[in-house]
Design an enzyme around this catalytic site. Structure first.
Site, mmCIF file in Angstrom:
data_model
loop_
_atom_site.group_PDB
_atom_site.id
_atom_site.type_symbol
_atom_site.label_atom_id
_atom_site.label_comp_id
_atom_site.label_asym_id
_atom_site.label_seq_id
_atom_site.Cartn_x
_atom_site.Cartn_y
_atom_site.Cartn_z
ATOM 1 N N ASN A 142 0.837 -1.212 0.000
ATOM 2 C CA ASN A 142 0.000 0.000 0.000
ATOM 3 C C ASN A 142 0.866 1.254 0.000
ATOM 4 O O ASN A 142 0.414 2.338 0.329
ATOM 5 C CB ASN A 142 -0.979 -0.017 1.185
ATOM 6 N N ALA A 156 6.962 5.816 8.347
ATOM 7 C CA ALA A 156 5.666 5.294 7.914
ATOM 8 C C ALA A 156 5.339 5.802 6.525
ATOM 9 O O ALA A 156 5.601 6.953 6.198
ATOM 10 C CB ALA A 156 4.574 5.709 8.888
ATOM 11 N N LYS A 157 4.739 4.886 5.750
ATOM 12 C CA LYS A 157 4.321 5.263 4.400
ATOM 13 C C LYS A 157 3.348 6.429 4.486
ATOM 14 O O LYS A 157 3.384 7.352 3.697
ATOM 15 C CB LYS A 157 3.582 4.094 3.752
ATOM 16 N N SER A 158 2.463 6.359 5.505
ATOM 17 C CA SER A 158 1.418 7.374 5.609
ATOM 18 C C SER A 158 1.989 8.769 5.864
ATOM 19 O O SER A 158 1.338 9.765 5.610
ATOM 20 C CB SER A 158 0.456 6.998 6.734
#
Ligand code: GLU
Length: 284
Positions: free
Chosen positions: A15, A256-258
């Site tokens: 994701n 974090a990717k987010s």
């Protein structure tokens, strides 16, 4: 008694792009696999039909190859095994350990009075005592629902035989870690959109792939309590676990990717070599 050969796994979710934290985890898995004389497999955890993207799976494979990591084939993609998860869920339902929940996130937020170990509103148990006939009628009607583990039923059953816990391993040897899944409450074991959840598919897959040693971030340490519980309920072996520290950004927060942490692809584009990243991950 001889122990089975060690099998580890690195299990990213497609994701977002991989960042340094993933590289650290992937390389640590390989290091432990070498140390234990075993292998490390790759698993693509793509049960989320919205957030998982095929081009991100491709990008993960390319990033890992660039890092110099090669994995045994076939690589397991969770999205291809929904029938297996559906069967695991059906077993828990048949044992009377899971029930359908029709609550929306907003319903839960408005009624919750506590938080789970991840900081999410703790499920207040609204659907726990719903009349099974009414629940069946709603499901028949196609009302969206998740499936939740009935902690009140699951815990005594799981603890009947022996206490819940796992063996933690690391550079300093092994130790027994008791766990208490109760603070998770009636956790979701199947989401609305797929017949599984992270918790259910990860324990199923670790068993199917014969994983003996799990090396993953400390952010998943609390979830191990639910995993040990599900393993016991489904009659699956509990691997040994090592929860590694998390790589932090300059502000001391975990990558974090987010939060848009710098990806390996961006580092590569900036001229940083794979050897440099491997070295950094060893020494950090
Ligand atoms: N797929 C999870 C993640 O990317 C890791 C799951 C695990 O290692 O148990 O965070």
């Amino acid at each position: 008694m001889t122990r089975p050969p060690a099998i580890l796994r690195f299990a990213p979710s497609p994701n977002g792009r991989l960042h340094l934290g993933h590289a650290f985890s992937a390389l640590l898995n390989v290091r432990f696999a070498e140390h234990l004389g075993g292998v490390c497999r790759l698993r693509i955890e793509d049960i989320d039909p919205v957030r998982s993207k095929p081009h991100l799976t491709e990008a993960i494979l390319a990033d890992l190859t660039w890092l110099g990591l090669d994995y045994p084939r076939p690589i397991r993609h969770q999205s291809r095994h929904m029938d297996e998860y559906r069967s695991a869920l059906a077993r828990l339902v048949a044992l009377g350990l899971a029930y359908p929940c029709f609550c929306s996130r907003a319903d839960i937020r408005s009624r919750a009075t506590a938080f789970d170990p991840d900081g999410a509103p703790l499920y207040p148990g609204t659907c726990r005592h719903r009349d099974p006939r009414e629940a069946a009628a709603r499901r028949e009607r196609g009302d969206p629902h998740t499936w939740r583990l009935s902690m009140a039923h699951a815990l005594p059953r799981a603890r009947e035989e022996r206490a819940l816990g796992y063996i933690a391993f690391g550079d300093e040897g092994e130790s027994w870690v008791p766990v208490d899944p109760a603070p998770w409450g009636d956790a979701v074991i199947a989401r609305r959109d797929v017949p599984t959840s992270y918790h259910l598919s990860v324990v199923h897959d670790d068993a199917v792939e014969g994983v003996t040693h799990v090396v993953r971030g400390a952010d998943l340490e609390a979830a191990t309590a639910i995993h040990v519980l599900l393993q016991r309920l489904l009659g699956l072996p509990t691997p040994r676990y090592h929860h590694h520290r998390l790589i932090q950004d300059a502000d001391g927060r975990k990558l974090a990717k987010s939060r848009g942490s710098t990806s390996l692809a961006e580092l590569r584009a900036a001229g940083i070599g794979a050897a440099e990243i491997r070295l950094w991950c060893r020494e950090v």
